[in-house]
Write an enzyme that holds these catalytic residues in place. Structure first.
Site, PDB file in Angstrom:
ATOM      1  CB  SER A 122      -0.953   0.002   1.198  1.00 15.37           C
ATOM      2  OG  SER A 122      -0.338   0.613   2.306  1.00 15.37           O
ATOM      3  CB  SER A 123       0.023   4.801  -0.627  1.00 12.34           C
ATOM      4  OG  SER A 123      -0.986   4.933   0.343  1.00 12.34           O
ATOM      5  CB  CYS A 124       1.307   3.042   4.627  1.00 16.19           C
ATOM      6  SG  CYS A 124       1.498   1.276   4.704  1.00 16.19           S
ATOM      7  CE1 TYR A 151      -0.805  -3.919   6.505  1.00 16.36           C
ATOM      8  CE2 TYR A 151      -0.409  -1.816   5.409  1.00 16.36           C
ATOM      9  CZ  TYR A 151      -1.005  -3.061   5.436  1.00 16.36           C
ATOM     10  OH  TYR A 151      -1.811  -3.436   4.394  1.00 16.36           O
ATOM     11  CE  LYS A 155       0.774  -5.241   3.213  1.00 16.26           C
ATOM     12  NZ  LYS A 155       0.306  -6.439   2.505  1.00 16.26           N
ATOM     13  CG  HIS A 194      -9.346   2.992   5.487  1.00 14.02           C
ATOM     14  ND1 HIS A 194      -9.275   1.775   4.849  1.00 14.02           N
ATOM     15  CD2 HIS A 194      -8.220   3.095   6.226  1.00 14.02           C
ATOM     16  CE1 HIS A 194      -8.149   1.174   5.174  1.00 14.02           C
ATOM     17  NE2 HIS A 194      -7.492   1.935   6.016  1.00 14.02           N
TER      18      HIS A 194
HETATM   19  N1  LIG Z   1      -8.094  -1.311   1.892  1.00 13.54           N
HETATM   20  C1  LIG Z   1      -7.308  -0.434   1.328  1.00 13.54           C
HETATM   21  O1  LIG Z   1      -7.633   0.764   1.194  1.00 13.54           O
HETATM   22  C2  LIG Z   1      -5.995  -0.859   0.773  1.00 13.54           C
HETATM   23  C3  LIG Z   1      -5.244   0.103   0.142  1.00 13.54           C
HETATM   24  C4  LIG Z   1      -4.032  -0.232  -0.371  1.00 13.54           C
HETATM   25  C5  LIG Z   1      -3.593  -1.546  -0.287  1.00 13.54           C
HETATM   26  N2  LIG Z   1      -4.320  -2.503   0.312  1.00 13.54           N
HETATM   27  C6  LIG Z   1      -3.723  -3.849   0.392  1.00 13.54           C
HETATM   28  O2  LIG Z   1      -4.543  -4.870  -0.113  1.00 13.54           O
HETATM   29  C7  LIG Z   1      -4.349  -6.068   0.637  1.00 13.54           C
HETATM   30  C8  LIG Z   1      -5.695  -6.576   1.111  1.00 13.54           C
HETATM   31  O3  LIG Z   1      -6.322  -5.569   1.880  1.00 13.54           O
HETATM   32  P1  LIG Z   1      -7.897  -5.559   2.159  1.00 13.54           P
HETATM   33  O4  LIG Z   1      -8.276  -4.144   2.334  1.00 13.54           O
HETATM   34  O5  LIG Z   1      -8.602  -6.438   1.170  1.00 13.54           O
HETATM   35  O6  LIG Z   1      -7.916  -6.254   3.592  1.00 13.54           O
HETATM   36  P2  LIG Z   1      -9.093  -7.096   4.280  1.00 13.54           P
HETATM   37  O7  LIG Z   1     -10.408  -6.680   3.721  1.00 13.54           O
HETATM   38  O8  LIG Z   1      -8.859  -7.023   5.733  1.00 13.54           O
HETATM   39  O9  LIG Z   1      -8.795  -8.575   3.772  1.00 13.54           O
HETATM   40  C9  LIG Z   1      -7.649  -9.279   4.167  1.00 13.54           C
HETATM   41  C10 LIG Z   1      -7.895 -10.754   3.954  1.00 13.54           C
HETATM   42  O10 LIG Z   1      -6.753 -11.488   4.422  1.00 13.54           O
HETATM   43  C11 LIG Z   1      -7.192 -12.587   5.201  1.00 13.54           C
HETATM   44  N3  LIG Z   1      -6.215 -12.962   6.207  1.00 13.54           N
HETATM   45  C12 LIG Z   1      -5.685 -12.175   7.194  1.00 13.54           C
HETATM   46  N4  LIG Z   1      -4.851 -12.893   7.952  1.00 13.54           N
HETATM   47  C13 LIG Z   1      -4.833 -14.162   7.441  1.00 13.54           C
HETATM   48  C14 LIG Z   1      -4.158 -15.359   7.786  1.00 13.54           C
HETATM   49  N5  LIG Z   1      -3.323 -15.409   8.831  1.00 13.54           N
HETATM   50  N6  LIG Z   1      -4.392 -16.463   7.053  1.00 13.54           N
HETATM   51  C15 LIG Z   1      -5.255 -16.438   6.017  1.00 13.54           C
HETATM   52  N7  LIG Z   1      -5.919 -15.326   5.626  1.00 13.54           N
HETATM   53  C16 LIG Z   1      -5.707 -14.209   6.336  1.00 13.54           C
HETATM   54  C17 LIG Z   1      -8.451 -12.072   5.864  1.00 13.54           C
HETATM   55  O11 LIG Z   1      -9.246 -13.117   6.327  1.00 13.54           O
HETATM   56  P3  LIG Z   1     -10.009 -12.938   7.754  1.00 13.54           P
HETATM   57  O12 LIG Z   1     -10.829 -11.694   7.605  1.00 13.54           O
HETATM   58  O13 LIG Z   1     -10.799 -14.185   7.875  1.00 13.54           O
HETATM   59  O14 LIG Z   1      -8.915 -12.792   8.772  1.00 13.54           O
HETATM   60  C18 LIG Z   1      -9.098 -11.282   4.722  1.00 13.54           C
HETATM   61  O15 LIG Z   1      -9.845 -12.126   3.881  1.00 13.54           O
HETATM   62  C19 LIG Z   1      -3.388  -5.714   1.774  1.00 13.54           C
HETATM   63  O16 LIG Z   1      -2.099  -6.151   1.444  1.00 13.54           O
HETATM   64  C20 LIG Z   1      -3.417  -4.215   1.827  1.00 13.54           C
HETATM   65  O17 LIG Z   1      -2.166  -3.679   2.183  1.00 13.54           O
HETATM   66  C21 LIG Z   1      -5.521  -2.181   0.837  1.00 13.54           C
END
Ligand SMILES: NC(=O)c1ccc[n+]([C@@H]2O[C@H](COP(=O)([O-])OP(=O)(O)OC[C@H]3O[C@@H](n4cnc5c(N)ncnc54)[C@H](OP(=O)(O)O)[C@@H]3O)[C@@H](O)[C@H]2O)c1
Length: 324
Positions: A122-124, A151, A155, A194
């Site tokens: 991510s951008s962080c 975090y 990353k 967020h």
């Molecule tokens: N959201 C944003 O604005 C944003 C922006 C930039 C980048 N990203 C990046 O995109 C990626 C996904 O983010 P997201 O927003 O989709 O997050 P999210 O909605 O929290 O989803 C994360 C997923 O990972 C699973 N997970 C976490 N720990 C796990 C483990 N130990 N074993 C198996 N599965 C696991 C979670 O399952 P459970 O829920 O069952 O734990 C969930 O399905 C991250 O790398 C993040 O940095 C997100």
């Protein structure tokens, strides 16, 4: 380090819709959008495991899973994700869990013969005072924002791991760094969501309760960039098909809005007719945060979802989710 398994016919991403693809984190905001996109494109052989079925922090389980399933492609969207409060409260979890997940998945994917992997950050990852818009080259040029450095360090290690495996083993691992995302399956939790889902929830609850006003912190002047998660999913497929380089790739919309413009648009989409009041005694946060996504644009990828259409789509999903 074990040699990767070979002997499988070479196939580039997208050329065979029955290729085995493991989408890690498929129930999250990002993973679920990637699954929707892959399915809409006709991919038929997705491997999806819930956290409960496969805990990616457990090295032996992850190794067993890869040895047994032998996916051809991996998209790594599983991570421990959270806001400032969660990062401050659980710094050990944020660094350790993310390092474990990505190390286990990247290493097992390589060893089991996965052809290509995409890691999401991510951008962080960028320094607190990086130039705006932030180019990929700003990585590791200054101190991080202290509130989420645990975090961010994990990353950054993920990006470096992809690069190291490419350099040492000539293995096709790439990284994408998305800007702020929103869309279906976002986190609307009242305390740790967020800004965009938090505003949507607050306007929705104000509408339902016939409130007269919604008070939002700050002046509304900070500039932010948002990308609908369906656009991110589109960019992820695009990168899997078209990019095999050492450097990580920013993924943004390139469009900035002030928090004030965002709040007014969310208010309109939700249909809240009361007043929007700014509490200017409260802090504003960073004045501007925009990614420079010109490298990705140079490859030919453009986002398609306007902020208004994206908000309408997200609110529709939110209404469905609160009904259940
Ligand atoms: N959201 C944003 O604005 C944003 C922006 C930039 C980048 N990203 C990046 O995109 C990626 C996904 O983010 P997201 O927003 O989709 O997050 P999210 O909605 O929290 O989803 C994360 C997923 O990972 C699973 N997970 C976490 N720990 C796990 C483990 N130990 N074993 C198996 N599965 C696991 C979670 O399952 P459970 O829920 O069952 O734990 C969930 O399905 C991250 O790398 C993040 O940095 C997100």
């Amino acid at each position: 380090m074990a040699e990767p398994v070979s002997g499988r016919p070479e196939v580039s991403f997208g050329s065979d819709k029955s290729a085995k693809i493991f989408v890690a984190g498929h129930r999250g905001l990002v993973g679920s959008a990637i699954v929707r996109k892959l399915q809409s494109l006709g991919f038929t052989n997705l491997i999806l495991k819930t956290h409960h079925e496969l805990d990616l922090t457990r090295q032996a389980d992850v190794e067993k899973f890869f040895a047994l399933e032998k996916p051809q492609f991996v998209i790594l969207a599983a991570a421990k994700v959270g806001g400032i409060h969660a990062n401050n409260t659980y710094p050990a979890d944020f660094i350790a869990i993310n390092l474990q997940i990505q190390t286990n998945v990247i290493d097992s994917a390589y060893k089991s013969g996965v052809k290509k992997l995409l890691f999401l950050g991510s951008s962080c990852i960028y320094p607190k005072f990086a130039p705006q818009p932030i180019p990929e080259e700003a990585l590791l040029t200054g101190p991080l924002e202290p509130t989420n450095e645990w975090y961010a360090v994990a990353k950054i290690a993920g990006i470096k791991m992809c690069q190291a495996y490419r350099l040492q083993f000539n293995w096709d691992a790439i990284s994408g760094m998305p800007t702020n995302l929103y869309g279906p399956n976002d986190n609307f939790h009242p305390e740790n969501s967020h800004v965009l889902p938090a505003l949507m929830r607050r306007f929705h609850e104000a509408k339902v309760n016939n409130a007269k006003e919604v008070v939002v912190w700050g002046t509304g002047s900070p500039l932010r960039e948002f990308l609908h998660v369906d656009d991110l999913a589109d960019a992820v497929i695009f990168l899997m098909e078209n990019y095999s380089g050492l450097g990580h790739m920013n993924v943004g919309s390139g469009k900035e809005v002030t928090i004030k413009e965002l709040a007014e648009l969310v208010k309109e989409v939700v249909g809240f007719e009361g007043a929007l009041v700014w509490d200017t005694s409260k802090p504003d946060g960073t004045p501007r945060k925009l990614m420079d996504s010109s490298k990705l644009a140079g490859l030919g990828w453009v986002p398609k979802v306007s902020l208004k259409d994206g908000l309408i789509d997200t609110y529709k999903w939110y209404l469905e989710s609160v009904k259940q």
